[in-house]
Design an enzyme around this catalytic site. Sequence first.
Site, PDB file in Angstrom:
ATOM      1  N   ASP A 140       0.731  -1.363  -0.102  1.00  0.00           N
ATOM      2  CA  ASP A 140       0.164  -0.187   0.190  1.00  0.00           C
ATOM      3  C   ASP A 140       0.877   1.227   0.143  1.00  0.00           C
ATOM      4  O   ASP A 140       2.203   1.237   0.285  1.00  0.00           O
ATOM      5  CB  ASP A 140      -0.899  -0.211   1.083  1.00  0.00           C
ATOM      6  CG  ASP A 140      -2.173   0.654   1.026  1.00  0.00           C
ATOM      7  OD1 ASP A 140      -2.431   1.374   0.118  1.00  0.00           O
ATOM      8  OD2 ASP A 140      -2.920   0.648   1.939  1.00  0.00           O
ATOM      9  N   ASP A 146     -10.931   2.287  -3.351  1.00  0.00           N
ATOM     10  CA  ASP A 146     -11.327   2.017  -2.046  1.00  0.00           C
ATOM     11  C   ASP A 146     -12.631   2.197  -1.874  1.00  0.00           C
ATOM     12  O   ASP A 146     -13.505   2.103  -0.825  1.00  0.00           O
ATOM     13  CB  ASP A 146     -10.694   2.974  -1.046  1.00  0.00           C
ATOM     14  CG  ASP A 146      -9.535   2.815  -0.483  1.00  0.00           C
ATOM     15  OD1 ASP A 146      -9.148   1.553  -0.626  1.00  0.00           O
ATOM     16  OD2 ASP A 146      -8.652   3.477   0.268  1.00  0.00           O
TER      17      ASP A 146
HETATM   18  C1  DGJ Z   1      -5.766   2.049   2.000  1.00  0.00           C
HETATM   19  C2  DGJ Z   1      -6.393   0.627   0.970  1.00  0.00           C
HETATM   20  O1  DGJ Z   1      -6.893   1.016  -0.203  1.00  0.00           O
HETATM   21  C3  DGJ Z   1      -7.398  -0.031   1.859  1.00  0.00           C
HETATM   22  O2  DGJ Z   1      -7.699  -1.149   1.219  1.00  0.00           O
HETATM   23  C4  DGJ Z   1      -6.571  -0.538   3.184  1.00  0.00           C
HETATM   24  O3  DGJ Z   1      -5.500  -1.378   2.937  1.00  0.00           O
HETATM   25  C5  DGJ Z   1      -6.376   0.584   4.005  1.00  0.00           C
HETATM   26  N1  DGJ Z   1      -5.200   1.436   3.155  1.00  0.00           N
HETATM   27  C6  DGJ Z   1      -5.252   0.326   5.210  1.00  0.00           C
HETATM   28  O4  DGJ Z   1      -4.825   1.149   5.901  1.00  0.00           O
END
Ligand code: DGJ
Length: 723
Positions: free
Chosen positions: A475, A545
Amino acid sequence: MTIKIDKDKRIFHLQTNTTSYLLQANEQGHLLHLYWGEKLETTFLDYYVSEIQRASYIADADGIPEYKLERLPVEYPSFGHPDLRSPAMTLKHRDGSRISDFRYVDYEVMKGHVAVSGQPCLTDEKAETLVITLMDAYQKLTMKQYYTVFVESDVMTRKVELVNEGSETVLIEQLNSACVELPHMNYDLVHLSGKWARERHLHRAPLTQNRQTVATRRGQSSHEHDPFIALVTPETTETTGEVYAMRLVYSGDYSATVDVDMQEALRLQIGLNPEQFEWNLKAGQSFITPEAVLVYTNGGLGKMGQVFQNTAQKHVVRGNFQYKERPVLINSWEAFYFDLKEKELLEFAKEAKELGVELFVLDDGWFGKRDDDSSSLGDWFVDKRKFPNGLRPFRDQIKDLGLQFGLWVEPEMVSPDSELFRAHPDWALEVTGRLRSLSRKQYVLDLTNPEVRDYLVNTFINLFKEVGVDYVKWDFNRSLTEAGSNYLPEEQQGEVYHRYVLGLYEIVEKITSAFPDVLFENCAGGGGRFDLGMTYYMPQTWTSDDTDAIERLAIQQGTSYLYPNASMGCHVSASPNHQNGRVTSLKTRGIVAMQGNFGYELDITNLTEEEKTEIKEQIALYKEIRPTVQFGTFTHLPTIEQDNAYAWQHADDRLVVVGYTQILSKANSPSKRLRLAGLPKQGRYKQKGTDKVYYGDELMRVGLQVERVTHDFYAQQWILEKQ
Ligand code: DGJ
């Protein structure tokens, strides 16, 4: 032969299966663009340049009356010598001038693509590359223009190398990867833009006589704009019409521009964003740009999408997962967020296994003292409060259930409240004397610093080995601000943005190649760094997201113009949805998520028996259709509901999978049929679960009957088995 050459006239004709691209070095040694478009069989267009007519008020070039560079389609222009249109390069020389004058020297044809150490690119040993060498004799600079032709895939790449043969440093202020001139402005500009939780929506608008830019300054390819730009004729649709498209294989700041000049001709360009870029090219050094991907088609936006999907799957994704079916996963994030409890997680995993899930992913919150986003990034050791026996024993229990084990990490970041930051405050990007801005309460590590890179490579190789992971979610949750480096000297601070990306590529190359059997998923707050650069290292990406099935329709449609379905992470999440509160049926959520790489992200321990049965059926069905969805040919199907409905089709030799989702239902609406595409006319298809058998031509001309839509957020799916 894919590269034909008229040596006397110095004309180069590059061909793919359906396209041609022609350029010429004229008598003055200027490299000119002749043509890009539908395939021409034999011609060299040696008359083209002499017939160009444009008005005047422009300077003569080379002191030759009426030889006006600004009237000519210059292949890779600089500014002011004497062309005054938008340049593809700006080099600041020691004498303070920014005039460059490159003339043709010679050419070479090479087998295969041109790999550049530390940079992602399209690969194919069967490709062919034309290298044209130019020289600015006054400044002692050599330039190589690389054109690689991927015949079967109908795609071409370009990149540019600059070599300083002189004794003085040259400052590169701009060096685009590709520039193409088209003779008129009768096009619409198409791009894929958005924001966090709203990535890659298709936008289209006519050109006017000005500059339009699609760019990012965020240090990441960004949620804001994909590194992609296209020009389409006004009559172009999903299935017909001309498209000229460019993309950049890059994960940082880029800019793609279209400039309509005062003669109403246009330049289409893509490359590093010159606003945040500077490079000191010292004597004897060379610099090579990221690679641009060029696609022309006269088959509409849909065809462009298929070419890009195929190109990414075949020439960008590498390694053991390239054509390997991806597991159905369950992710802990929207079920637990930071509130991880070992016992509950094991219950959750057990339930997931019973439903048919194959991979369990432990998302954020497992390390340091991370109870929210305010701490611990950098402290990549397990939080014993949450996993008293450590992570390996927890992973072993997951494996004992018969599930694969995946782990979330965010390696490029550091929290101010972390042991790592306390030990190495100078490792985070900053401009000395200025406030270091927080975003999601975190800073970005300075990947231009080799010590930081080595630390990250060692830390994560050790972590992944110790834990024994099958999958990693990588991430990246903030953009770069105050992007200065404590490691680089003053004169190189303008290099930080690009060096950051090169540093990132070095790290991910080392880590991913140490684990060829681990599946890496790229993520940046969803799809904030979904690009071909990251796709080269990580075969799948968390698309957005936003997990709401209805908002996902446009996001997934936009994404599927550029990226393979196997790379597009799509999860079924809770209803009401956590991002927008929308209530949708499990059926609709399942059908929409089955458009790509399928998974779940909700608390499955609270489901009703009916919901559990439905999820079991969804997973079983997905496993059946998975090869077709992940690796078949994908088509967006037009619907009479226009923007109120989305329909799509995945097809291979075995199955055709069709999805339809209507956003709002309407009383007394017309009976609707959905016409399929690209099937063999006499192919026989049996509709799964019914006795109905159709011929391919019936499916394409008459179409499938859409059920009466009885409620909002309605979805239907057809599976057709090839007989
Ligand atoms: C952003 C990601 O896109 C989410 O799926 C998740 O992993 C969060 N970060 C966790 O902090």
